[in-house]
Write an enzyme that holds these catalytic residues in place. Structure first.
Site, short mmCIF file in Angstrom:
data_model
loop_
_atom_site.label_atom_id
_atom_site.label_comp_id
_atom_site.label_asym_id
_atom_site.label_seq_id
_atom_site.Cartn_x
_atom_site.Cartn_y
_atom_site.Cartn_z
N ILE A 149 0.83 -1.20 0.00
CA ILE A 149 0.00 0.00 0.00
C ILE A 149 0.87 1.25 0.00
O ILE A 149 0.61 2.21 -0.74
CB ILE A 149 -0.97 -0.02 1.19
CG1 ILE A 149 -1.98 -1.16 1.03
CG2 ILE A 149 -1.69 1.32 1.33
CD1 ILE A 149 -2.87 -1.39 2.24
N ARG A 170 11.55 -1.41 7.39
CA ARG A 170 12.51 -2.29 8.04
C ARG A 170 13.74 -2.54 7.18
O ARG A 170 14.82 -2.81 7.69
CB ARG A 170 11.85 -3.61 8.38
CG ARG A 170 10.76 -3.52 9.44
CD ARG A 170 10.09 -4.85 9.65
NE ARG A 170 9.00 -4.77 10.61
CZ ARG A 170 8.14 -5.77 10.84
NH1 ARG A 170 8.26 -6.91 10.17
NH2 ARG A 170 7.17 -5.63 11.73
N ILE A 226 -4.16 5.96 6.78
CA ILE A 226 -5.06 4.98 6.17
C ILE A 226 -4.71 3.57 6.67
O ILE A 226 -5.15 2.59 6.10
CB ILE A 226 -4.98 5.03 4.62
CG1 ILE A 226 -3.51 5.05 4.11
CG2 ILE A 226 -5.70 6.27 4.11
CD1 ILE A 226 -2.80 3.75 4.15
N ARG A 228 -4.00 1.84 10.61
CA ARG A 228 -4.84 1.52 11.76
C ARG A 228 -4.80 2.70 12.71
O ARG A 228 -3.77 3.36 12.87
CB ARG A 228 -4.36 0.25 12.46
CG ARG A 228 -4.69 -1.03 11.71
CD ARG A 228 -6.20 -1.31 11.75
NE ARG A 228 -6.56 -2.56 11.09
CZ ARG A 228 -7.01 -2.66 9.86
NH1 ARG A 228 -7.12 -1.55 9.12
NH2 ARG A 228 -7.35 -3.82 9.35
N GLU A 257 -11.95 3.54 17.24
CA GLU A 257 -13.00 3.40 16.22
C GLU A 257 -14.12 2.48 16.71
O GLU A 257 -13.86 1.43 17.29
CB GLU A 257 -12.33 2.81 14.98
CG GLU A 257 -13.12 2.88 13.71
CD GLU A 257 -12.25 2.51 12.50
OE1 GLU A 257 -12.75 1.78 11.65
OE2 GLU A 257 -11.08 2.96 12.43
N HIS A 275 -13.68 5.15 7.57
CA HIS A 275 -12.96 3.92 7.21
C HIS A 275 -13.40 3.43 5.82
O HIS A 275 -13.90 2.32 5.65
CB HIS A 275 -13.17 2.82 8.25
CG HIS A 275 -12.05 1.83 8.29
ND1 HIS A 275 -11.58 1.27 9.46
CD2 HIS A 275 -11.31 1.27 7.30
CE1 HIS A 275 -10.59 0.43 9.18
NE2 HIS A 275 -10.41 0.42 7.88
#
Length: 308
Positions: A149, A170, A226, A228, A257, A275
């Site tokens: 993403i 990472r 976008i 969590r 949420e 969401h």
């Protein structure tokens, strides 16, 4: 679920489908592990270690998660109980990246505020200094998490708007566009005009965007999430916005949420979406069929296509 997915689930697997869209209650999750061979949970269905501990000998052998994020499932506890976990990678990438671009543009150009002005009937017409926002093209973009993403967002921003891309991940990524890997989240935050959060949720990333990172951002910078909600320390974000430490925020997810703090809802320089990341008919259907493909593999004794 979308109609085609529902029909396939009932036809191919004699599925029971809940009438409610609310998250499963604790007793429902326990019963699901006891009574079904496979379960298709989604965001909000919190299959914690305690849930698995409550069912020492589960019938369930698969949690086929409807979604790519699975931080609501304790995957290690599931495996220890003999239950596999799968997700739906790939299906969500483009739609989620599109929502990130939506939030960048809306927050930078004050589109939500402008629409509210028009709807209120108080707009008095164009003038040269009305609602001046932040120009997007040619600016600097920081991606927190350069997975599928994150790369899709960066690609859209680079090729579509000429943004200079930096990222934190990472490991170094091999990309089809120029990008610089930053040494830390804070260093990335200091250097960019738009900071987009695209890491998985979970304990490792909880409050990754904290008061220190927000303090490092420039006063005009825009923060977009976008991923969590819990990746951003929401109280620290509210403080940063209220004090003018950052320019604006675009949020599709929230720490608690579906509760959204009244302070956030009252701010004009925040774009708030419910969401919507994967909310298209095509994508939600693809997610459902991908989850059912994993159920089919379980039923046929084949390797699961999308284990986590």
């Amino acid at each position: 679920m979308p109609r085609a997915v529902t029909e396939r689930a009932r036809t191919d697997f004699a599925a029971d489908i809940r009438d409610s869209t609310a998250p499963m209650a604790q007793d429902e999750m326990i019963a699901a592990l006891q009574d079904y061979d496979a379960v298709m949970p989604t965001l909000g269905d919190a299959f914690s270690a305690e849930i698995f501990a409550a069912v020492p000998r589960p019938r369930c052998r698969l949690l086929a998660n409807f979604g790519v994020g699975y931080n609501h499932i304790d995957a290690e506890a599931a495996r220890a109980a003999g239950i596999a976990v799968t997700n739906t990678p790939g299906a969500v990438t483009d739609a989620t990246a599109d929502i990130a671009l939506t939030l960048i543009l809306m927050a930078a150009r004050r589109a939500g505020e402008g629409e509210r002005l028009v709807r209120s009937g108080q707009w008095e017409g164009w003038n040269p200094t009305q609602m001046l926002g932040c120009h997007v093209s040619g600016k600097r973009l920081g991606i927190v998490g350069m997975g599928r993403i994150g790369q899709a967002i960066a690609r859209r921003c680079h090729f579509g708007f000429g943004l200079q891309v930096s990222y934190i991940a990472r490991s170094e990524k091999t990309l089809d566009f120029p990008a610089t890997r930053a040494d830390s989240v804070q260093a990335l935050a200091e250097a960019v005009d738009f900071l987009v959060v695209a890491v998985p949720g979970g304990a490792e990333t909880r409050h990754m965007i904290n008061a220190d990172v927000l303090a490092a951002m420039q006063p005009h910078a825009v923060l977009v999430n976008i991923a969590r909600g819990e990746v951003i320390h929401e109280a620290a974000l509210i403080d940063a916005l209220a004090q003018g430490a950052i320019g604006a925020a675009g949020l599709d997810v929230y720490e608690f949420e579906p509760q959204v703090p009244s302070d956030l809802r009252a701010m004009e320089n925040v774009v708030l979406l419910p969401h919507l990341g994967t909310a298209t008919e095509e994508v939600r259907s693809a997610m459902g069929h991908m989850a059912l493909d994993n159920v089919a593999a379980l039923a046929d004794g084949r390797d699961l296509p999308n284990p986590v």
